[in-house]
Design a protein around this motif. Sequence first.
Motif, PDB file in Angstrom:
ATOM      1  N   SER A 164      13.530 -11.851  -1.347  1.00 54.37           N
ATOM      2  CA  SER A 164      12.265 -12.335  -0.801  1.00 54.37           C
ATOM      3  C   SER A 164      11.853 -11.557   0.440  1.00 54.37           C
ATOM      4  N   VAL A 165      12.822 -11.283   1.313  1.00 52.47           N
ATOM      5  CA  VAL A 165      12.522 -10.506   2.519  1.00 52.47           C
ATOM      6  C   VAL A 165      12.107  -9.085   2.146  1.00 52.47           C
ATOM      7  N   GLY A 166      12.788  -8.501   1.134  1.00 50.32           N
ATOM      8  CA  GLY A 166      12.398  -7.166   0.670  1.00 50.32           C
ATOM      9  C   GLY A 166      10.960  -7.137   0.198  1.00 50.32           C
ATOM     10  N   ALA A 167      10.567  -8.161  -0.546  1.00 49.39           N
ATOM     11  CA  ALA A 167       9.178  -8.246  -1.006  1.00 49.39           C
ATOM     12  C   ALA A 167       8.231  -8.397   0.175  1.00 49.39           C
ATOM     13  N   ALA A 168       8.619  -9.207   1.174  1.00 52.81           N
ATOM     14  CA  ALA A 168       7.771  -9.413   2.346  1.00 52.81           C
ATOM     15  C   ALA A 168       7.557  -8.116   3.112  1.00 52.81           C
ATOM     16  N   VAL A 169       8.619  -7.312   3.236  1.00 49.46           N
ATOM     17  CA  VAL A 169       8.501  -6.028   3.944  1.00 49.46           C
ATOM     18  C   VAL A 169       7.539  -5.103   3.206  1.00 49.46           C
ATOM     19  N   LEU A 170       7.706  -5.006   1.892  1.00 46.79           N
ATOM     20  CA  LEU A 170       6.824  -4.138   1.106  1.00 46.79           C
ATOM     21  C   LEU A 170       5.384  -4.616   1.166  1.00 46.79           C
ATOM     22  N   TRP A 171       5.177  -5.923   1.086  1.00 41.29           N
ATOM     23  CA  TRP A 171       3.815  -6.461   1.166  1.00 41.29           C
ATOM     24  C   TRP A 171       3.236  -6.306   2.566  1.00 41.29           C
ATOM     25  N   GLY A 172       4.102  -6.417   3.588  1.00 43.82           N
ATOM     26  CA  GLY A 172       3.609  -6.240   4.948  1.00 43.82           C
ATOM     27  C   GLY A 172       3.083  -4.839   5.179  1.00 43.82           C
ATOM     28  N   PHE A 173       3.838  -3.834   4.736  1.00 44.54           N
ATOM     29  CA  PHE A 173       3.368  -2.453   4.871  1.00 44.54           C
ATOM     30  C   PHE A 173       2.177  -2.202   3.945  1.00 44.54           C
ATOM     31  N   GLY A 174       2.136  -2.923   2.815  1.00 45.85           N
ATOM     32  CA  GLY A 174       0.974  -2.807   1.944  1.00 45.85           C
ATOM     33  C   GLY A 174      -0.293  -3.287   2.620  1.00 45.85           C
ATOM     34  N   THR A 175      -0.165  -4.327   3.449  1.00 47.09           N
ATOM     35  CA  THR A 175      -1.312  -4.822   4.208  1.00 47.09           C
ATOM     36  C   THR A 175      -1.811  -3.773   5.185  1.00 47.09           C
ATOM     37  N   VAL A 176      -0.873  -3.139   5.889  1.00 42.08           N
ATOM     38  CA  VAL A 176      -1.240  -2.094   6.864  1.00 42.08           C
ATOM     39  C   VAL A 176      -1.927  -0.929   6.161  1.00 42.08           C
ATOM     40  N   LEU A 177      -1.327  -0.470   5.057  1.00 48.94           N
ATOM     41  CA  LEU A 177      -1.907   0.646   4.324  1.00 48.94           C
ATOM     42  C   LEU A 177      -3.245   0.262   3.703  1.00 48.94           C
ATOM     43  N   GLY A 178      -3.359  -0.992   3.282  1.00 48.74           N
ATOM     44  CA  GLY A 178      -4.636  -1.453   2.727  1.00 48.74           C
ATOM     45  C   GLY A 178      -5.743  -1.419   3.756  1.00 48.74           C
ATOM     46  N   ARG A 179      -5.433  -1.807   4.995  1.00 47.73           N
ATOM     47  CA  ARG A 179      -6.415  -1.738   6.070  1.00 47.73           C
ATOM     48  C   ARG A 179      -6.795  -0.279   6.342  1.00 47.73           C
ATOM     49  N   MET A 180      -5.813   0.584   6.238  1.00 48.03           N
ATOM     50  CA  MET A 180      -6.060   1.995   6.523  1.00 48.03           C
ATOM     51  C   MET A 180      -7.002   2.613   5.484  1.00 48.03           C
ATOM     52  N   VAL A 181      -6.722   2.383   4.202  1.00 48.93           N
ATOM     53  CA  VAL A 181      -7.548   3.007   3.171  1.00 48.93           C
ATOM     54  C   VAL A 181      -8.888   2.306   3.013  1.00 48.93           C
ATOM     55  N   SER A 182      -8.975   1.040   3.432  1.00 51.85           N
ATOM     56  CA  SER A 182     -10.241   0.311   3.311  1.00 51.85           C
ATOM     57  C   SER A 182     -11.320   0.886   4.212  1.00 51.85           C
ATOM     58  N   ALA A 183     -10.898   1.679   5.193  1.00 52.21           N
ATOM     59  CA  ALA A 183     -11.884   2.316   6.063  1.00 52.21           C
ATOM     60  C   ALA A 183     -12.660   3.401   5.332  1.00 52.21           C
ATOM     61  N   ASN A 184     -12.094   3.933   4.251  1.00 53.89           N
ATOM     62  CA  ASN A 184     -12.703   5.071   3.573  1.00 53.89           C
ATOM     63  C   ASN A 184     -13.032   4.824   2.099  1.00 53.89           C
ATOM     64  N   LEU A 185     -12.430   3.808   1.497  1.00 52.79           N
ATOM     65  CA  LEU A 185     -12.666   3.529   0.084  1.00 52.79           C
ATOM     66  C   LEU A 185     -13.276   2.140  -0.085  1.00 52.79           C
ATOM     67  N   ALA A 186     -14.072   1.986  -1.127  1.00 53.54           N
ATOM     68  CA  ALA A 186     -14.679   0.688  -1.423  1.00 53.54           C
ATOM     69  C   ALA A 186     -13.609  -0.312  -1.828  1.00 53.54           C
ATOM     70  N   SER A 187     -13.832  -1.592  -1.519  1.00 52.05           N
ATOM     71  CA  SER A 187     -12.866  -2.634  -1.837  1.00 52.05           C
ATOM     72  C   SER A 187     -12.560  -2.670  -3.334  1.00 52.05           C
ATOM     73  N   ARG A 188     -13.591  -2.473  -4.162  1.00 48.97           N
ATOM     74  CA  ARG A 188     -13.388  -2.507  -5.612  1.00 48.97           C
ATOM     75  C   ARG A 188     -12.460  -1.383  -6.060  1.00 48.97           C
ATOM     76  N   ASP A 189     -12.633  -0.198  -5.485  1.00 48.11           N
ATOM     77  CA  ASP A 189     -11.780   0.932  -5.869  1.00 48.11           C
ATOM     78  C   ASP A 189     -10.340   0.706  -5.444  1.00 48.11           C
ATOM     79  N   VAL A 190     -10.138   0.143  -4.252  1.00 46.70           N
ATOM     80  CA  VAL A 190      -8.783  -0.132  -3.784  1.00 46.70           C
ATOM     81  C   VAL A 190      -8.107  -1.132  -4.708  1.00 46.70           C
ATOM     82  N   THR A 191      -8.846  -2.170  -5.112  1.00 49.01           N
ATOM     83  CA  THR A 191      -8.288  -3.186  -6.007  1.00 49.01           C
ATOM     84  C   THR A 191      -7.903  -2.577  -7.350  1.00 49.01           C
ATOM     85  N   VAL A 192      -8.810  -1.787  -7.941  1.00 50.21           N
ATOM     86  CA  VAL A 192      -8.553  -1.175  -9.246  1.00 50.21           C
ATOM     87  C   VAL A 192      -7.352  -0.242  -9.170  1.00 50.21           C
TER      88      VAL A 192
END
Length: 309
Positions: A164-192
């Motif tokens: 569970s902690v391993g998943a939390a770490v991966l999801w936590g960094f996924g949140t950071v990276l998601g914020r980073m790429v959301s500055a340049n890509l549309a939300s729909r493209d990031v989701t797809v």
Amino acid sequence: MADSPRTITAPDRTWLVALAAALWGTDGILRAPLAGALPAATIVFWEHIVPVLLLIPFVPSAVRAFRRASARDRLALVVIGLGSSALATTLFTAAFALGDPVTPLVLQKLQPLVAIAGAALLLGERLRPAFWMFAVPALVGAWLMAFADPFDVEVRAAGAALLSVGAAVLWGFGTVLGRMVSANLASRDVTVLRFAIGLVGALVVLWVQDAPIAVTAAQLVPLLLLAIVPGLIALVLYYIGLRSTAASRATLAELAFPATATVLGVTVLGTSLSATQWVGLAVVAVSVTALGLSERGRSPVVRAPAELS
């Protein structure tokens, strides 16, 4: 990878992030029964193939967006898809097969702490010493929450907590990276792209574990609900909200996930918590909530290189 995050000028959508996180909280009532009947790799495969099939009309534009993106953003998208989507979900599902349905969900309360630490590493945010006043109690509370008797830990429970902690770490960094790429890509493209790249990872895990693809008719309905409600719908809302929500507010809003999950775990799944687990839940909730609130004050424990709100 330490570029300054963009300044948010759109109306704040903290409420939308909270709504998405609340939908994630329904995950347990669908995943727990499936985890006892199907391999984790099979469940994760269905969680990715269903959204990809539903999003097929948008795949070509998402691929074009991926090609136009910078090397940094492309790498981030691959990490989000393979790590935060496929691998993290596999670990999370495997935790259900080893432990109770509440522990894997509540331990995701550590994700905001991971996300803030990741933001310091990847987005150039600086942590004040006071950060650990929130982090240490949250980690202690997570230990109390994970085990009915924190001084008599069974290997089985420890394995579920570790996954569970391993998943939390991966999801936590996924949140950071998601914020980073959301500055340049549309939300729909990031989701797809998250689901499409994640599907590749899910297929690899399926092959490595030699897990079946076929499921029974009775299992198909909860699999579809799992893929669509806490999966596709929640992520669409999340990435839309993430584009115009400051990190501190998003972190606070994401507390709707474990809060909803715990309530559903106790009321719907019939699980129970020991006295120390209730104490742990309270300590984690207070620590992480206080951390989120501190970021909205005049002296936040995380100093961003650019004003976010």
